[in-house]
Design an enzyme around this catalytic site. Structure first.
Site, PDB file in Angstrom:
ATOM      1  N   GLU A  36      -2.059   6.951   1.837  1.00 35.18           N
ATOM      2  CA  GLU A  36      -2.526   5.748   1.622  1.00 35.18           C
ATOM      3  C   GLU A  36      -4.014   6.156   1.715  1.00 35.18           C
ATOM      4  O   GLU A  36      -4.720   6.920   2.615  1.00 35.18           O
ATOM      5  CB  GLU A  36      -2.317   4.803   2.905  1.00 35.18           C
ATOM      6  CG  GLU A  36      -3.259   3.540   2.604  1.00 35.18           C
ATOM      7  CD  GLU A  36      -2.776   2.262   3.495  1.00 35.18           C
ATOM      8  OE1 GLU A  36      -1.815   2.005   3.789  1.00 35.18           O
ATOM      9  OE2 GLU A  36      -3.807   1.504   3.831  1.00 35.18           O
ATOM     10  N   ASP A  86      -8.285  -2.183   3.974  1.00 31.96           N
ATOM     11  CA  ASP A  86      -7.191  -2.635   3.079  1.00 31.96           C
ATOM     12  C   ASP A  86      -7.662  -3.362   2.078  1.00 31.96           C
ATOM     13  O   ASP A  86      -7.241  -4.620   1.412  1.00 31.96           O
ATOM     14  CB  ASP A  86      -6.180  -3.347   3.562  1.00 31.96           C
ATOM     15  CG  ASP A  86      -5.017  -2.483   4.445  1.00 31.96           C
ATOM     16  OD1 ASP A  86      -4.939  -1.089   4.110  1.00 31.96           O
ATOM     17  OD2 ASP A  86      -4.482  -2.965   5.450  1.00 31.96           O
ATOM     18  N   MET A  95      11.255   0.594  -2.635  1.00 35.30           N
ATOM     19  CA  MET A  95      11.004   0.883  -1.291  1.00 35.30           C
ATOM     20  C   MET A  95      11.117  -0.147  -0.180  1.00 35.30           C
ATOM     21  O   MET A  95      11.151  -1.259  -0.506  1.00 35.30           O
ATOM     22  CB  MET A  95       9.507   1.570  -1.284  1.00 35.30           C
ATOM     23  CG  MET A  95       9.174   2.124   0.103  1.00 35.30           C
ATOM     24  SD  MET A  95       8.559   0.714   1.088  1.00 35.30           S
ATOM     25  CE  MET A  95       6.883   0.915   0.960  1.00 35.30           C
ATOM     26  N   LYS A 154      -1.585   8.139   9.343  1.00 30.63           N
ATOM     27  CA  LYS A 154      -3.096   7.284   9.711  1.00 30.63           C
ATOM     28  C   LYS A 154      -3.691   7.762  10.819  1.00 30.63           C
ATOM     29  O   LYS A 154      -2.863   8.167  11.541  1.00 30.63           O
ATOM     30  CB  LYS A 154      -2.435   5.756   9.767  1.00 30.63           C
ATOM     31  CG  LYS A 154      -3.681   4.640   9.981  1.00 30.63           C
ATOM     32  CD  LYS A 154      -3.179   3.395   9.654  1.00 30.63           C
ATOM     33  CE  LYS A 154      -4.717   2.430  10.075  1.00 30.63           C
ATOM     34  NZ  LYS A 154      -4.174   0.843  10.020  1.00 30.63           N
ATOM     35  N   ASP A 208       0.255   4.534  -1.452  1.00 33.91           N
ATOM     36  CA  ASP A 208      -0.237   3.277  -1.174  1.00 33.91           C
ATOM     37  C   ASP A 208      -1.607   3.270  -1.595  1.00 33.91           C
ATOM     38  O   ASP A 208      -2.450   3.923  -1.009  1.00 33.91           O
ATOM     39  CB  ASP A 208      -0.150   3.007   0.361  1.00 33.91           C
ATOM     40  CG  ASP A 208       1.211   2.739   0.987  1.00 33.91           C
ATOM     41  OD1 ASP A 208       2.007   2.304   0.156  1.00 33.91           O
ATOM     42  OD2 ASP A 208       1.239   2.410   2.136  1.00 33.91           O
ATOM     43  N   HIS A 256       9.077  -4.711   4.803  1.00 33.71           N
ATOM     44  CA  HIS A 256       9.653  -4.338   6.278  1.00 33.71           C
ATOM     45  C   HIS A 256      10.790  -4.958   6.403  1.00 33.71           C
ATOM     46  O   HIS A 256      10.938  -6.428   6.248  1.00 33.71           O
ATOM     47  CB  HIS A 256       8.619  -4.458   7.106  1.00 33.71           C
ATOM     48  CG  HIS A 256       7.353  -3.519   7.147  1.00 33.71           C
ATOM     49  ND1 HIS A 256       6.178  -4.168   6.366  1.00 33.71           N
ATOM     50  CD2 HIS A 256       6.853  -2.477   7.719  1.00 33.71           C
ATOM     51  CE1 HIS A 256       5.298  -3.291   6.637  1.00 33.71           C
ATOM     52  NE2 HIS A 256       5.777  -2.397   7.478  1.00 33.71           N
ATOM     53  N   ASP A 301      -1.201  -1.205  -1.335  1.00 31.45           N
ATOM     54  CA  ASP A 301      -1.055  -1.884   0.235  1.00 31.45           C
ATOM     55  C   ASP A 301      -2.207  -2.464   0.575  1.00 31.45           C
ATOM     56  O   ASP A 301      -2.942  -1.561   1.040  1.00 31.45           O
ATOM     57  CB  ASP A 301      -0.521  -0.465   0.974  1.00 31.45           C
ATOM     58  CG  ASP A 301      -0.360  -0.786   2.365  1.00 31.45           C
ATOM     59  OD1 ASP A 301      -0.151  -2.335   2.767  1.00 31.45           O
ATOM     60  OD2 ASP A 301      -0.133  -0.213   3.255  1.00 31.45           O
ATOM     61  N   ASP A 337       9.681  -8.395   7.550  1.00 30.11           N
ATOM     62  CA  ASP A 337       9.068  -9.426   6.434  1.00 30.11           C
ATOM     63  C   ASP A 337      10.137 -10.373   5.933  1.00 30.11           C
ATOM     64  O   ASP A 337       9.904 -11.464   5.491  1.00 30.11           O
ATOM     65  CB  ASP A 337       8.576  -8.491   5.367  1.00 30.11           C
ATOM     66  CG  ASP A 337       7.337  -7.710   5.869  1.00 30.11           C
ATOM     67  OD1 ASP A 337       6.773  -7.698   6.908  1.00 30.11           O
ATOM     68  OD2 ASP A 337       7.323  -6.573   5.074  1.00 30.11           O
ATOM     69  N   HIS A 361      -6.277   5.077   4.693  1.00 24.42           N
ATOM     70  CA  HIS A 361      -6.027   6.014   5.667  1.00 24.42           C
ATOM     71  C   HIS A 361      -6.608   7.271   5.802  1.00 24.42           C
ATOM     72  O   HIS A 361      -7.097   7.868   6.595  1.00 24.42           O
ATOM     73  CB  HIS A 361      -4.513   6.024   5.948  1.00 24.42           C
ATOM     74  CG  HIS A 361      -3.921   5.022   6.375  1.00 24.42           C
ATOM     75  ND1 HIS A 361      -2.273   4.767   6.428  1.00 24.42           N
ATOM     76  CD2 HIS A 361      -4.194   3.645   6.456  1.00 24.42           C
ATOM     77  CE1 HIS A 361      -2.078   3.301   6.705  1.00 24.42           C
ATOM     78  NE2 HIS A 361      -3.297   2.785   6.621  1.00 24.42           N
ATOM     79  N   GLU A 406       4.140   8.293   6.266  1.00 25.66           N
ATOM     80  CA  GLU A 406       2.822   7.632   5.797  1.00 25.66           C
ATOM     81  C   GLU A 406       1.919   7.879   7.178  1.00 25.66           C
ATOM     82  O   GLU A 406       2.173   7.519   8.360  1.00 25.66           O
ATOM     83  CB  GLU A 406       2.929   5.961   5.855  1.00 25.66           C
ATOM     84  CG  GLU A 406       1.408   5.523   5.426  1.00 25.66           C
ATOM     85  CD  GLU A 406       1.765   4.241   5.118  1.00 25.66           C
ATOM     86  OE1 GLU A 406       2.721   3.665   4.715  1.00 25.66           O
ATOM     87  OE2 GLU A 406       0.537   3.508   5.190  1.00 25.66           O
ATOM     88  N   ASP A 422      -9.731  -0.567   9.498  1.00 22.13           N
ATOM     89  CA  ASP A 422      -8.775  -0.379   8.483  1.00 22.13           C
ATOM     90  C   ASP A 422      -8.941  -1.641   7.360  1.00 22.13           C
ATOM     91  O   ASP A 422      -8.552  -2.824   7.887  1.00 22.13           O
ATOM     92  CB  ASP A 422      -7.458  -0.525   9.106  1.00 22.13           C
ATOM     93  CG  ASP A 422      -6.343  -0.508   7.801  1.00 22.13           C
ATOM     94  OD1 ASP A 422      -6.638  -0.325   6.689  1.00 22.13           O
ATOM     95  OD2 ASP A 422      -5.077  -0.594   8.479  1.00 22.13           O
TER      96      ASP A 422
HETATM   97  C1  GLT Z   1       1.215  -1.798   7.752  1.00 22.48           C
HETATM   98  C2  GLT Z   1       0.259  -0.631   7.586  1.00 22.48           C
HETATM   99  C3  GLT Z   1       0.515  -0.033   6.293  1.00 22.48           C
HETATM  100  C4  GLT Z   1       1.925   0.554   6.186  1.00 22.48           C
HETATM  101  C5  GLT Z   1       2.800  -0.439   6.218  1.00 22.48           C
HETATM  102  C6  GLT Z   1       4.344  -0.023   6.165  1.00 22.48           C
HETATM  103  S1  GLT Z   1       2.804  -1.493   7.504  1.00 22.48           S
HETATM  104  O1  GLT Z   1       0.787  -2.816   6.785  1.00 22.48           O
HETATM  105  O2  GLT Z   1      -1.206  -1.063   7.638  1.00 22.48           O
HETATM  106  O3  GLT Z   1      -0.457   0.958   5.983  1.00 22.48           O
HETATM  107  O4  GLT Z   1       1.869   1.223   5.047  1.00 22.48           O
HETATM  108  O5  GLT Z   1       4.891   0.200   7.531  1.00 22.48           O
HETATM  109 MN    MN Z   2       0.235   1.716   3.930  1.00 25.39          MN
HETATM  110 MN    MN Z   3      -4.532   0.293   5.546  1.00 28.68          MN
HETATM  111 MN    MN Z   4      -2.155   0.534   6.483  1.00 30.37          MN
END
Ligand code: GLT
Ligand code: MN
Ligand code: MN
Ligand code: MN
Length: 385
Positions: free
Chosen positions: A216, A256, A87, A182, A244, A53, A286, A56, A219, A180, A254
């Site tokens: 993702e 991750d 990206m 969510k 992702d 980002h 991600d 970042d 998500h 993306e 969430d």
């Molecule tokens: C954030 C989010 C991710 C996205 C990123 C891109 S930012 O961490 O949870 O799923 O991909 O903006």
């Molecule tokens: Mn993501």
């Molecule tokens: Mn996530």
């Molecule tokens: Mn995310």
């Protein structure tokens, strides 16, 4: 064996390996590394690229001189390590200014600022070689539906994306946008909550050819959906620009998680889809390390994501070459043709369809062998086949 290679196109975001382990209930557990340090670690573990980002890399309040210094240091780290930046993305969620949305905010000044910030992030990404620009609208949603007309919100979102596409065309950049989705978190409800919703929406834009999706795993699963199917729909339309990879248990916050760590069968079919259809884009992880981990643990996390992918890729090969599985699939896909009929309307084909004598009993009699097929798949995954 299972060593990542550049052609695997494994990438990580600065925010993923750089995640200090903060959560809504706890302070960071790791001291943040600089972007240069993160790049060095990623190169050490064998990644192909690094994504970021805008903030970042460059803090939101950095001066012009600070920004130039950070970018040139980072560029040097990229040159030294050979890491690519496939990206880039923009942070439209962290700063208080975006507390009620960015592109969909009720305040036109905030909406304009969001576009301006995105354009600056595009410039930064393009400068470092990015050809994909991800847009994740973490604040594009509501808790209070009375506060915002969702039809208006969509129109505002579309205006912003159209603006950005026109800007990129005007500058002649080779850049595509990957949207993306969510369903929720951090807002109660986010607009365009699934990859399927994004795909429908993309066709309403002025330049749909410049826009695809970035599904993702976590998500889609948060929404209770099958990621494999969502990604397949994007792939089939040529819209899978980025992915992702991570993992997530259904019904949880969430998470991750490290790729493949929660739903190994889901991960297998996703890898199978990407490999069978020769997906050419980056394989971006991600995700982040557990909050219990120190720097070594973060490396274990990153290596684990890539290693699991490569192990599953080998399992896919096994599956595709397995005699018994392939014979079963042949049987499963066999059937009688309806003479003269085609799955495309013509008066002739239609006559054949209407004249044909169907036997429901005969058709329904057919064995499916799905229990056997699924068990064989499991045995491949369990390593006994
Ligand atoms: C954030 C989010 C991710 C996205 C990123 C891109 S930012 O961490 O949870 O799923 O991909 O903006
Ligand atoms: Mn993501
Ligand atoms: Mn996530
Ligand atoms: Mn995310």
């Amino acid at each position: 064996r299972f060593q990542p290679k550049p052609e695997d196109r494994f990438t990580f975001g600065l925010w993923t390996v750089g995640n200090p382990g903060r959560d809504p209930f706890g302070e960071p557990v790791r001291t943040p590394w600089s972007p240069v340090e993160i790049a060095n670690v990623l190169a050490e573990v064998g990644a192909y690229g690094v994504n970021f980002h805008d903030n970042d890399l460059v803090p939101i309040d950095a001066s012009f001189e600070e920004k130039r210094k950070i970018v040139s240091d980072f560029r040097r780290a990229l040159e030294e390590t050979g890491l690519k930046v496939p990206m880039a993305t923009v942070d439209l969620f962290r700063n208080p200014v975006f507390k009620d949305g960015a592109f969909t905010s009720n305040d036109p000044e905030v909406r304009a600022y969001a576009i301006r910030k995105t354009i600056e992030a595009i410039e930064l990404g393009v400068e470092l070689g990015a050809e994909i620009f991800v847009l994740w609208g973490g604040r594009e949603g509501t808790e209070v539906d009375a506060s915002k007309d969702p039809v208006t919100a969509l129109k505002r979102h579309r205006e912003a994306i159209n603006y950005l596409c026109d800007y990129v065309l005007d500058r002649g950049y080779r850049l595509k946008f990957a949207l993306e989705a969510k369903p929720n978190e951090p807002r109660s409800d986010l607009y365009l909550p699934t990859t399927g919703a994004m795909l429908g929406y993309i066709d309403t834009l002025d330049h749909p050819e410049m826009v695809g999706v970035n599904p993702e795993v976590a998500h889609e699963r948060m929404a209770g959906l099958n990621v494999y199917h969502a990604v397949a729909q994007a792939l089939e339309r040529g819209k899978l620009l980025h992915i992702d990879l991570n993992d997530q248990q259904i019904g949880r916050f969430d998470q991750d998680l490290r790729f493949g760590s929660a739903d190994i069968k889901g991960a297998f079919f996703l890898v199978k889809l990407l490999e069978d259809y020769q997906y050419q884009g980056p394989r971006h992880f991600d995700a982040h390390a557990y909050r219990t981990e120190d720097l070594e643990g973060v490396k274990d996390f990153a290596k684990g994501c890539m290693r699991t992918y490569l192990i599953l890729k080998e399992k896919v090969k096994r599956f595709n070459e397995d005699r018994e599985i392939q014979d079963l699939l042949k049987k499963i896909n066999a059937g009688r043709e309806v003479a003269g009929f085609e799955f495309r309307y013509s008066p002739e084909a239609h006559r054949s369809l209407m004249d044909y004598e169907f036997s429901r009993e005969k058709m329904a009699e057919k064995s499916m062998y799905y229990e056997r097929l699924d068990q064989l798949t499991m045995e491949i995954l369990l390593g006994v086949r």
